[in-house]
Design an enzyme around this catalytic site. Structure first.
Site, PDB file in Angstrom:
ATOM      1  CE  LYS A  80      -3.950   2.098   2.666  1.00 24.57           C
ATOM      2  NZ  LYS A  80      -4.468   2.054   3.623  1.00 24.57           N
ATOM      3  CB  SER A 155      -8.229   4.135   3.016  1.00 25.90           C
ATOM      4  OG  SER A 155      -7.216   3.030   3.936  1.00 25.90           O
ATOM      5  CB  SER A 179      -8.737   1.347   5.874  1.00 23.22           C
ATOM      6  OG  SER A 179      -9.162   2.083   5.985  1.00 23.22           O
TER       7      SER A 179
END
Length: 487
Positions: A80, A155, A179
């Protein structure tokens, strides 16, 4: 298709020299070339560097290195875009960091590399991890591999989508209010949020420092256990890292949950829960019961206050953490007549709408005259929420809930209604406020269209061993995790 294999399946083939690390990486790169234009799971990737890492792994194996010594040797893992990887871009999906390149590795990246993993690719995300749909990225929207008209969650939507689409073998995400678990549920993969302090946060660009935790996206619970074992451990560079021993998580997956007590909180089976999600959860609870677990109804009485409490605490911490992005030290810089105008123009041009909204809200609740009324009160309620869980764990070993109230919604459906977007995390937020561990695993599909449904298991602080054992037993007696999207 080597890119479709799990970590355990891949390492078994590597150990027998049936495949090479280069072939595995090339298979992932080929899949990215085939599908990522539709999905946009990645912001960037460096094919040459990934193949060079693969060649180095093959050389180590030829020299006698084993997976007992390096459990992830030759395994490609995507990251990420909020975790620091030396000499790779670090943008947090925001314009404000410009062309910033990380000068160092986060602790989790050091651990992955030490275990032999091939670290490649920057996965798309909501800007600075603020969002539930990966629509808030300066680099464009990520789409759900099961239906590209729908969101993948957020997210960490890019990481979840990359694993679901077999563009990598596993990926790392971060979980501040769900998330990891929410996008894992919406994309039909396994997503683990460890106990706060279990994994070092050094090298993670902070959103809300008392809530953020790094965790894995994988295709199976066994893979999640293996990654957790590699990444866990005390780190002197992170003051929030807890000096707890690291169990053999993979070794605990014996399939036996007979006598395990699982709590079913009445507050989570609410009116707004989609009927198909409720039906899938009911079936999952029956499966646990058939496997020998005891189902106990419990109460978490302060659940109703979790969303409000979270968005006060998280935005307050965000307003403080994001103050460092000012155009002076690194990243985008927009000149002004004086320092104040430089700050204003830089932050105005660099931050997206959702980040600005949260900074404004966080600054407000910390301001003079409102601190006691909002922030201090929220911290007190947070303690009450944690106490609810600790009391429940006196009688049960883990808690079973839906991960999300609905399956993945359409892109743009909730963009103009922040409150509805925030409610997407209603079942995941309490876990972060309480600092406990949680995992989402696939447990079913909606009918028309066929979209994944996630089951959430919540565990005691540092109780990942029990949590993973229960999740693994369910997984091994169902086939939801074997289904693949037709991209």
């Amino acid at each position: 298709m080597l890119n479709q294999l799990t970590i355990s399946g891949l390492t078994a083939k590597l150990a027998k020299r049936e495949v090479s690390a280069r072939e595995i990486v090339q298979s992932c790169l080929d899949q990215i070339g085939r599908v990522d234009a539709k999905i946009h799971a990645f912001i960037s990737w460096d094919a040459a560097d990934a193949l060079a890492q693969a060649d180095a792994a093959d050389k180590q194996m030829s020299g006698g290195a084993t997976h007992a010594q390096k459990p992830l040797l030759g395994v490609p893992i995507a990251i990420k875009d909020v975790l620091a990887v030396k000499n790779q871009p670090l943008n947090c999906a925001s314009k404000i960091l410009g062309n910033f390149t990380s000068p160092y590795d986060a602790t989790v990246i050091e651990k992955l590399k030490s275990a032999g993993a091939i670290v490649f690719g920057r996965c798309n995300m909501d800007e600075f991890a603020m969002g539930s749909s990966t629509e808030n990225s300066a680099f464009g929207v990520t789409r759900n591999p099961w239906d590209i008209t729908r969101i993948p969650g957020g997210s960490s939507g890019g990481s979840a989508a990359a694993v679901a689409a077999d563009e990598c073998i596993a990926a790392l995400g971060t979980d501040t209010g769900g998330s990891i678990r929410q996008p894992a549920a919406l994309c039909g993969v396994v997503g683990l949020k460890p106990t706060y302090g279990r994994i070092s946060r050094y090298g993670l660009v902070a959103f809300a420092s008392s809530l953020d935790q790094i965790g894995p996206f994988t295709k199976t619970v066994s893979d999640a256990a293996n990654l957790l074992g590699v990444m866990s451990g005390h780190d002197l560079r992170d003051s929030t890292s807890v000096p707890q021993p690291v169990p053999d998580y993979a070794g605990a997956l014996n399939g036996n949950i007979r006598g395990l007590k699982l709590g079913l909180p009445r507050e989570y089976m609410i009116g707004g829960l989609d009927p198909e999600v409720k039906s899938a959860i009911d079936d999952a609870v029956k499966k646990f019961s058939a496997l020998g677990a005891e189902i106990v109804e419990i109460s978490l009485p302060h659940t109703d206050y979790a969303v409000a409490t979270y968005y006060i605490i998280a935005t307050a911490e965000a307003s403080a953490n994001l103050a460092r992005f000012d155009g002076i030290r690194y990243g985008t810089r927009v000149e002004g007549r004086d320092l104040l105008e430089l700050y204003g123009k830089t932050r105005g041009a660099g931050f997206g709408a959702e980040v600005k909204r949260r900074i404004i809200l966080g600054t407000y609740v910390l301001s003079s005259g409102y601190y006691d009324a909002y922030y201090l009160r929220a911290q007190r309620v947070r303690t009450m929420i944690r106490d609810d869980f600790l009391k429940a764990f006196e009688t049960v070993d883990a808690i079973v809930t839906p991960t999300t109230p609905t399956a993945a919604f359409k892109i743009g459906e909730k963009s103009d209604d922040p409150l509805q977007m925030y409610l997407s995390d209603i079942f995941t937020i309490s876990c972060n406020l309480a600092g406990i561990c949680g995992v989402s695993i696939p447990c079913g599909f909606t009918k028309n269209p066929a979209l994944p449904i996630g089951l959430q298991l919540l565990g005691k602080p540092f109780g990942e061993e029990t949590l993973l054992r229960a999740a693994h037993a369910f997984e091994q007696n169902t086939d939801w995790h074997l289904k693949k999207p037709a991209i």
